[in-house]
Design an enzyme around this catalytic site. Structure first.
Site, short mmCIF file in Angstrom:
data_model
loop_
_atom_site.label_atom_id
_atom_site.label_comp_id
_atom_site.label_asym_id
_atom_site.label_seq_id
_atom_site.Cartn_x
_atom_site.Cartn_y
_atom_site.Cartn_z
N LYS A 270 0.85 -1.06 -0.03
CA LYS A 270 0.02 0.11 0.02
C LYS A 270 0.72 1.11 -0.22
O LYS A 270 2.10 1.13 0.43
CB LYS A 270 -0.90 0.10 1.15
CG LYS A 270 -2.00 -1.00 1.30
CD LYS A 270 -2.55 -1.03 2.47
CE LYS A 270 -4.04 -1.90 2.73
NZ LYS A 270 -5.05 -1.57 1.58
N ASP A 281 -7.69 -3.17 10.88
CA ASP A 281 -7.96 -4.14 9.80
C ASP A 281 -8.18 -5.46 10.62
O ASP A 281 -8.65 -6.60 9.84
CB ASP A 281 -6.85 -4.36 8.80
CG ASP A 281 -7.50 -5.10 7.40
OD1 ASP A 281 -8.64 -4.71 7.21
OD2 ASP A 281 -6.63 -5.59 6.55
N ARG A 344 -9.99 -11.89 2.21
CA ARG A 344 -11.24 -12.79 1.84
C ARG A 344 -10.19 -14.17 1.59
O ARG A 344 -10.96 -15.14 1.80
CB ARG A 344 -11.31 -12.25 0.31
CG ARG A 344 -10.47 -12.28 -0.72
CD ARG A 344 -10.69 -11.47 -1.89
NE ARG A 344 -10.68 -9.82 -1.83
CZ ARG A 344 -10.94 -9.14 -2.54
NH1 ARG A 344 -11.22 -9.55 -3.70
NH2 ARG A 344 -11.08 -7.80 -2.38
N1 BES Z 1 -8.07 -3.89 4.71
C1 BES Z 1 -8.36 -3.29 3.36
C2 BES Z 1 -9.46 -2.74 3.05
C3 BES Z 1 -9.65 -1.35 3.89
C4 BES Z 1 -9.57 -0.17 3.41
C5 BES Z 1 -9.90 -1.46 5.27
C6 BES Z 1 -9.61 1.06 4.00
C7 BES Z 1 -10.44 -0.48 6.11
C8 BES Z 1 -10.17 0.90 5.25
C9 BES Z 1 -8.38 -4.58 2.13
O1 BES Z 1 -7.36 -5.68 2.59
C10 BES Z 1 -7.84 -4.16 1.12
O2 BES Z 1 -6.60 -3.69 1.10
N2 BES Z 1 -8.46 -4.16 0.17
C11 BES Z 1 -8.22 -3.74 -1.38
C12 BES Z 1 -8.55 -4.82 -2.27
C13 BES Z 1 -8.07 -4.66 -3.82
C14 BES Z 1 -6.64 -4.89 -3.41
C15 BES Z 1 -8.81 -5.59 -4.64
C16 BES Z 1 -8.73 -2.46 -1.44
O3 BES Z 1 -9.94 -2.20 -0.91
O4 BES Z 1 -8.26 -1.52 -2.08
ZN ZN Z 2 -7.11 -6.02 4.66
MN MN Z 3 -5.37 -5.44 1.90
#
Ligand code: BES
Ligand code: ZN
Ligand code: MN
Length: 495
Positions: A270, A281, A344
């Site tokens: 990220k 998370d 997931r």
């Molecule tokens: N933990 C994140 C989602 C999240 C985002 C939680 C903001 C709380 C606040 C999750 O694991 C993630 O990174 N999701 C990605 C999915 C993508 C890579 C398909 C996302 O939402 O960008």
């Molecule tokens: Zn996550």
């Molecule tokens: Mn993630």
């Protein structure tokens, strides 16, 4: 903070809280005080914009003719239209206002015959104040002067009725506090093993607690969950909670929580800006933990199991790569396209394990799963996805009762096709054509058999950025009160 219920208003010196209905109509108790202090309250109201509308508050400092340092007038609006949630939220707003003052003692007297179920409603005001008063100052070496409130007294026509109504509300708030605590803890302190230690403390409340280590999970074939944790020096854990105090032989309701104690994104790392948010998370697992504390404290007559999938998602030489293929406990193979779509993967094995071992009558998972859910719903509703209309109805209704709102999003075959992999059974992201929260839910559904199942995407709701009546800035514990209500209303109340 000590909370008590009393029949009469004795001498008090701190803040006195009194109620006013809409159109400047003083409650009974406010009328009595007003006559003792030569109509000061009426005069104050006439000379201010305050009219008694719901949630309006004015302060009268150093009122003449009474011992109290301050009188707070709170607007009650129309007493007929007020629910227990309204009274809780009133208490929350009151607490936010009181935190700015410096009195150590507060007496709340909103008595009036026009409020139906008055003793219960007074308990709800207490509950709202209790929920809002939570804060996380563990790491402040100089505690702020504002942790001053010590004693809250509520005047009620029937103290024992108010106390009895407050009991379960107090227990729920303790569950909420535990959730907020673990979600607030920094990721160097809270990681899978330390979460397991905290969970183990629930044994004292007769909750069954089991912790599966990596060796055990490997034996079970949990390649999806283990793949996420393999880049971290912290060992992954699966925490299993059991509270089986409902009818013998009745299958449990299962709650499954995403517990990523820190989500860097892994190799699909990220951006650094805002990455610190990813300590929360693990909020899904935190909600499961707090829920079970609440169930145990209030002795809920229900069969429930909680499964928390705890991992840390880190990049390293041993980390999972984009393009890796892992085999899940279900036997299905997963092509990992993006290591940041890790929640997931964790839930895939946690869900499968849950239905395989417990044969639950329903499964509800909670996860901070996608950023996309906030694009769709903002910070008002959590998303709900399900294979069962009845379950959606019950959960949505429970959420409305406690002010934790859910909005259903669609699922379907065309979304499902989007996660077919070229080389494995399924891939962990859609092909980037939108609907990110839905394709995530479709992925989860591939690991759900014929069980009524609902997925709550709480990514937008787990952390409160502005402050709401029942939660200040920070960890919200969104889901604990909702799921408690869901169980109480639909699984315990069978009379
Ligand atoms: N933990 C994140 C989602 C999240 C985002 C939680 C903001 C709380 C606040 C999750 O694991 C993630 O990174 N999701 C990605 C999915 C993508 C890579 C398909 C996302 O939402 O960008
Ligand atoms: Zn996550
Ligand atoms: Mn993630």
């Amino acid at each position: 903070m000590q909370i008590s219920f009393q029949k009469t208003l004795g001498e008090s010196s701190g803040t006195l809280v009194l109620g006013v209905f809409e159109e400047r109509a003083l409650t009974r108790s406010a009328q009595i005080i007003d006559s003792q202090i030569q109509g000061t309250l009426k005069k104050a109201i006439e000379n201010s914009p305050f009219s008694g509308k719901k949630d309006e508050i004015i302060s009268i400092v150093a009122p003449h003719g009474i011992q109290n340092n301050q009188i707070l007038l709170v607007g009650l609006g129309n007493p007929k239209g007020m629910s227990s949630l309204d009274f809780q939220q009133l208490g929350g707003k009151l607490m936010a206002a009181l935190c700015k003052g410096k009195d150590t003692q507060v007496v709340v007297d909103i008595m009036d015959d026009k409020i139906r179920q008055l003793p219960e409603m007074i308990a709800n005001v207490a509950a709202g104040m209790n929920l809002r008063s939570w804060k996380f100052d563990k790491y402040k070496t100089k505690k702020k002067e504002e942790s001053h409130l010590k004693e809250l007294v509520f005047i009620t026509p029937e103290p024992t009725v108010s106390e009895k109504a407050f009991e379960p509300l107090k227990h729920i708030a303790e569950g909420v506090a535990l959730t907020r605590h673990v979600v607030s803890e920094p990721p160097n302190i809270l990681y899978p093993e330390s979460m397991a230690e905290i969970a183990s403390e629930l044994k004292r409340l007769k909750v069954g607690v089991e912790v599966l280590d990596e060796k055990h999970m490997k034996k079970l074939g949990m390649g999806a969950l283990l793949g996420v944790g393999q880049g971290s020096i912290r060992e992954s854990k699966l925490i299993v909670l059991e509270w089986m105090h409902g009818p013998k032989g009745e299958p449990p309701v299962a709650f499954i929580g995403k517990g990523v104690t820190f989500d860097t994104g892994g190799i699909s790392i990220k951006p650094s800006n805002g990455m610190e948010d990813m300590k929360y998370d693990m909020a899904g697992s935190g909600v499961v933990l707090g829920l079970f504390k609440a169930l145990a404290l209030r002795g809920a007559k229900v069969n429930a199991v909680g499964i928390m999938g705890m991992v840390e998602n880190m990049p390293s030489g041993s980390a999972q790569r984009p393009a890796d293929v892992v085999t899940s406990m279900s036997g299905q193979t997963i092509e990992v396209i993006n290591t940041d779509a890790e929640g997931r993967l964790v839930l895939a094995d946690a869900l499968w394990y849950t239905q395989d071992r417990f044969k639950p009558q329903a499964m509800i998972d909670l996860a901070t799963l996608t950023g996309a859910i906030s694009v769709a719903l903002g910070w008002e509703y959590a998303g709900i996805f399900s294979n069962n209309d009845e379950l959606v109805r019950k959960l949505t209704d429970a959420g409305n009762n406690v002010g934790e709102k859910l909005w259903r999003l669609p699922m379907g075959d065309s979304y499902d096709k989007d996660i077919d992999s070229e080389i494995a059974d399924v891939k962990n992201t859609g092909s980037g054509r939108g609907a990110g929260s839905i394709t995530a839910a479709q992925f989860l559904q591939r690991f759900v058999n014929n069980v009524p199942w609902a997925h709550l995407d709480i990514a937008g709701m787990a952390w409160e950025k502005k402050g709401k009546p029942l939660v200040g800035k920070g960890a919200s514990a969104f889901g604990v009160r909702l799921l408690n209500e869901f169980l109480m209303k639909y699984y315990e109340d069978r009379t």
